[in-house]
Write an enzyme that holds these catalytic residues in place. Structure first.
Site, PDB file in Angstrom:
ATOM      1  N   LEU A 258      59.793  10.686  70.761  1.00  9.46           N
ATOM      2  CA  LEU A 258      58.426  10.253  70.476  1.00  9.46           C
ATOM      3  C   LEU A 258      58.373   9.458  69.177  1.00  9.46           C
ATOM      4  O   LEU A 258      59.295   9.535  68.361  1.00  9.46           O
ATOM      5  CB  LEU A 258      57.527  11.496  70.396  1.00  9.46           C
ATOM      6  N   PRO A 259      57.275   8.710  68.958  1.00 14.31           N
ATOM      7  CA  PRO A 259      57.244   7.812  67.791  1.00 14.31           C
ATOM      8  C   PRO A 259      57.337   8.517  66.432  1.00 14.31           C
ATOM      9  O   PRO A 259      58.139   8.119  65.590  1.00 14.31           O
ATOM     10  CB  PRO A 259      55.902   7.086  67.940  1.00 14.31           C
TER      11      PRO A 259
ATOM     12  N   THR B 134      62.768  10.360  65.395  1.00 12.77           N
ATOM     13  CA  THR B 134      63.024  10.332  63.945  1.00 12.77           C
ATOM     14  C   THR B 134      61.719  10.714  63.246  1.00 12.77           C
ATOM     15  O   THR B 134      60.753   9.941  63.272  1.00 12.77           O
ATOM     16  CB  THR B 134      63.442   8.922  63.484  1.00 12.77           C
TER      17      THR B 134
ATOM     18  N   LYS C  68      69.797  11.648  59.070  1.00 16.58           N
ATOM     19  CA  LYS C  68      69.337  10.362  59.632  1.00 16.58           C
ATOM     20  C   LYS C  68      68.707   9.478  58.535  1.00 16.58           C
ATOM     21  O   LYS C  68      68.993   8.283  58.448  1.00 16.58           O
ATOM     22  CB  LYS C  68      68.328  10.658  60.757  1.00 16.58           C
TER      23      LYS C  68
ATOM     24  N   LYS D   9      59.423   2.522  58.430  1.00 19.48           N
ATOM     25  CA  LYS D   9      59.021   3.923  58.677  1.00 19.48           C
ATOM     26  C   LYS D   9      60.108   4.891  58.180  1.00 19.48           C
ATOM     27  O   LYS D   9      59.824   5.861  57.476  1.00 19.48           O
ATOM     28  CB  LYS D   9      58.796   4.132  60.180  1.00 19.48           C
TER      29      LYS D   9
HETATM   30  P1  NAD Z   1      58.651   3.625  71.711  1.00 19.67           P
HETATM   31  O1  NAD Z   1      57.353   3.400  71.025  1.00 19.67           O
HETATM   32  O2  NAD Z   1      59.278   2.530  72.492  1.00 19.67           O
HETATM   33  O3  NAD Z   1      58.519   4.896  72.706  1.00 19.67           O
HETATM   34  C1  NAD Z   1      57.750   6.039  72.440  1.00 19.67           C
HETATM   35  C2  NAD Z   1      57.228   6.537  73.776  1.00 19.67           C
HETATM   36  O4  NAD Z   1      56.533   7.782  73.551  1.00 19.67           O
HETATM   37  C3  NAD Z   1      56.195   5.586  74.412  1.00 19.67           C
HETATM   38  O5  NAD Z   1      56.609   5.261  75.729  1.00 19.67           O
HETATM   39  C4  NAD Z   1      54.894   6.378  74.391  1.00 19.67           C
HETATM   40  O6  NAD Z   1      54.051   6.102  75.512  1.00 19.67           O
HETATM   41  C5  NAD Z   1      55.416   7.807  74.433  1.00 19.67           C
HETATM   42  N1  NAD Z   1      54.464   8.807  73.966  1.00 19.67           N
HETATM   43  C6  NAD Z   1      53.721   8.812  72.835  1.00 19.67           C
HETATM   44  N2  NAD Z   1      52.957   9.932  72.763  1.00 19.67           N
HETATM   45  C7  NAD Z   1      53.238  10.644  73.886  1.00 19.67           C
HETATM   46  C8  NAD Z   1      52.776  11.889  74.403  1.00 19.67           C
HETATM   47  N3  NAD Z   1      51.862  12.619  73.768  1.00 19.67           N
HETATM   48  N4  NAD Z   1      53.280  12.315  75.589  1.00 19.67           N
HETATM   49  C9  NAD Z   1      54.190  11.583  76.261  1.00 19.67           C
HETATM   50  N5  NAD Z   1      54.665  10.391  75.839  1.00 19.67           N
HETATM   51  C10 NAD Z   1      54.190   9.936  74.656  1.00 19.67           C
HETATM   52  O7  NAD Z   1      59.649   4.162  70.576  1.00 19.67           O
HETATM   53  P2  NAD Z   1      61.263   4.145  70.600  1.00 19.67           P
HETATM   54  O8  NAD Z   1      61.768   2.853  70.055  1.00 19.67           O
HETATM   55  O9  NAD Z   1      61.745   4.639  71.921  1.00 19.67           O
HETATM   56  O10 NAD Z   1      61.565   5.225  69.446  1.00 19.67           O
HETATM   57  C11 NAD Z   1      61.380   6.613  69.665  1.00 19.67           C
HETATM   58  C12 NAD Z   1      61.892   7.353  68.452  1.00 19.67           C
HETATM   59  O11 NAD Z   1      63.275   7.034  68.239  1.00 19.67           O
HETATM   60  C13 NAD Z   1      61.171   6.995  67.133  1.00 19.67           C
HETATM   61  O12 NAD Z   1      61.011   8.161  66.376  1.00 19.67           O
HETATM   62  C14 NAD Z   1      62.115   5.998  66.479  1.00 19.67           C
HETATM   63  O13 NAD Z   1      61.986   5.996  65.058  1.00 19.67           O
HETATM   64  C15 NAD Z   1      63.452   6.538  66.923  1.00 19.67           C
HETATM   65  N6  NAD Z   1      64.553   5.545  66.954  1.00 19.67           N
HETATM   66  C16 NAD Z   1      64.328   4.305  67.485  1.00 19.67           C
HETATM   67  C17 NAD Z   1      65.379   3.381  67.504  1.00 19.67           C
HETATM   68  C18 NAD Z   1      65.186   2.002  68.078  1.00 19.67           C
HETATM   69  O14 NAD Z   1      66.044   1.138  67.872  1.00 19.67           O
HETATM   70  N7  NAD Z   1      64.111   1.744  68.817  1.00 19.67           N
HETATM   71  C19 NAD Z   1      66.649   3.736  66.998  1.00 19.67           C
HETATM   72  C20 NAD Z   1      66.850   5.024  66.509  1.00 19.67           C
HETATM   73  C21 NAD Z   1      65.776   5.926  66.492  1.00 19.67           C
END
Ligand code: NAD
Length: 296
Positions: free
Chosen positions: A65-66, A97, A172, A247
């Site tokens: 999740l975000p 994260t 992390k 972030k």
């Molecule tokens: P994203 O915004 O693409 O995906 C998040 C998903 O969570 C969305 O599809 C959203 O609809 C869903 N969501 C939000 N609230 C919800 C709820 N209550 N119930 C169900 N679904 C819900 O984000 P991402 O890029 O996949 O990143 C996710 C996490 O991973 C973050 O914490 C980010 O910091 C971390 N991260 C991302 C990357 C990257 O390169 N994108 C790399 C390492 C870590």
């Protein structure tokens, strides 16, 4: 093979859930976005109308999740919290994260209901999520780590046990703070060379084989057209967004304040990334910080 519920199918969660399906697990997925769910169901996962229905029969519950408020809400909300639906003895793996404090709060609340928990944030980006080569930094007990390791192996290449609950999140932010400092340093060094008539490819080759060598220079060069297949050679599209780096640096600074640690390089990198994001670059790859030092 295990029964797994997967909540949060965004850029990272979607491909991670698909790799669990490919490994032969039974995966029930849920996201607020119907199209995100459809893409994973098309690869062999199942879904239910609510997240609570998905987790009922799951031995493992994975969330991607975000931010901390989403993780807190999904598990502990008094009205809809999954804590009231997850079976005793199951294991929650939160790979978002987030701040270590929220991870520890969720771990404690779940433990009272007989549910295990690990924080397991990842490094490796969307490419690593698709290829199944992520690094996982796990916070939890020895027993919880040995329970989750075989599941994480289907999505990652390096699975580290960082320490107890919250330790994965601390590892992390330390890693990403260092990465940001290396990216800023590599960018300004390359721009200094360019401003003084050097060729970026020649200078990159020299530094990567000298004492300035580092990951950003070796595999993620921020100067366009020095390397193929990196975001800088694709107008800084794809990769790891400036907004996400900003972030993570915010989380690193909160962690530093809480432990009264001195992190001057991280603090400067946070300010530079905040400024870069504020100038309309939030959706670009984090290597675009290179342009901040462009004399032209
Ligand atoms: P994203 O915004 O693409 O995906 C998040 C998903 O969570 C969305 O599809 C959203 O609809 C869903 N969501 C939000 N609230 C919800 C709820 N209550 N119930 C169900 N679904 C819900 O984000 P991402 O890029 O996949 O990143 C996710 C996490 O991973 C973050 O914490 C980010 O910091 C971390 N991260 C991302 C990357 C990257 O390169 N994108 C790399 C390492 C870590």
């Amino acid at each position: 093979m295990a029964n797994i519920a997967f909540i949060g199918l965004g850029n990272m969660g979607g491909p991670m859930a698909i790799n669990l399906v490919k490994a032969g697990h039974q995966v029930c997925v849920f996201d607020l976005s119907a199209s995100a769910v459809e893409q994973v169901v098309a690869q062999g996962a199942t879904t239910k109308t609510t997240a609570s229905d998905c987790v009922k029969n799951a031995e493992f519950i994975i969330s991607m999740l975000p931010a901390g408020k989403h993780v807190d809400g999904v598990y502990l909300s008094p009205e809809t919290g999954l804590i009231n639906h997850i079976a005793k003895g199951s294991v929650v793996i939160d790979s978002s994260t987030i701040d270590a404090g929220t991870s520890q709060k969720v771990a404690k609340a779940l433990a009272k209901q007989g549910i295990n928990f690990v924080d397991a944030p990842v490094s490796g980006g969307v490419g690593g999520a698709v290829a199944g080569t992520l690094s996982f930094m796990v916070g939890g007990s020895e027993q919880e780590f040995s329970q989750v390791e075989p599941i994480l192996n289907a999505m990652g290449k390096n699975i580290f046990h960082a320490g107890n609950h919250g330790a994965g999140q601390i590892a992390k932010v330390c890693n990403n703070m260092l990465l940001s400092v290396l990216m800023v340093g590599t960018s300004e060094a390359l721009q200094l060379g360019l401003a003084n008539g050097l060729d970026a490819k020649v200078l990159s080759n020299i530094m990567s084989k000298s004492s300035g060598s580092n990951w950003t220079l070796d595999v993620y060069n921020p100067c366009p057209d020095v390397m193929g297949n990196v975001p800088s050679s694709n107008d800084y599209q794809g990769g790891f967004m400036v907004d996400l780096m900003a972030k993570d640096l915010g989380l690193a600074m909160d962690t530093a304040v809480a432990s009264q640690s001195s992190t001057p390089m991280g603090a400067l990198a946070r300010s530079l990334y905040a400024m870069h994001a504020g100038s309309g670059n939030g959706a670009k790859d984090f290597s675009s910080i290179f342009n901040l030092f462009n004399k032209k």
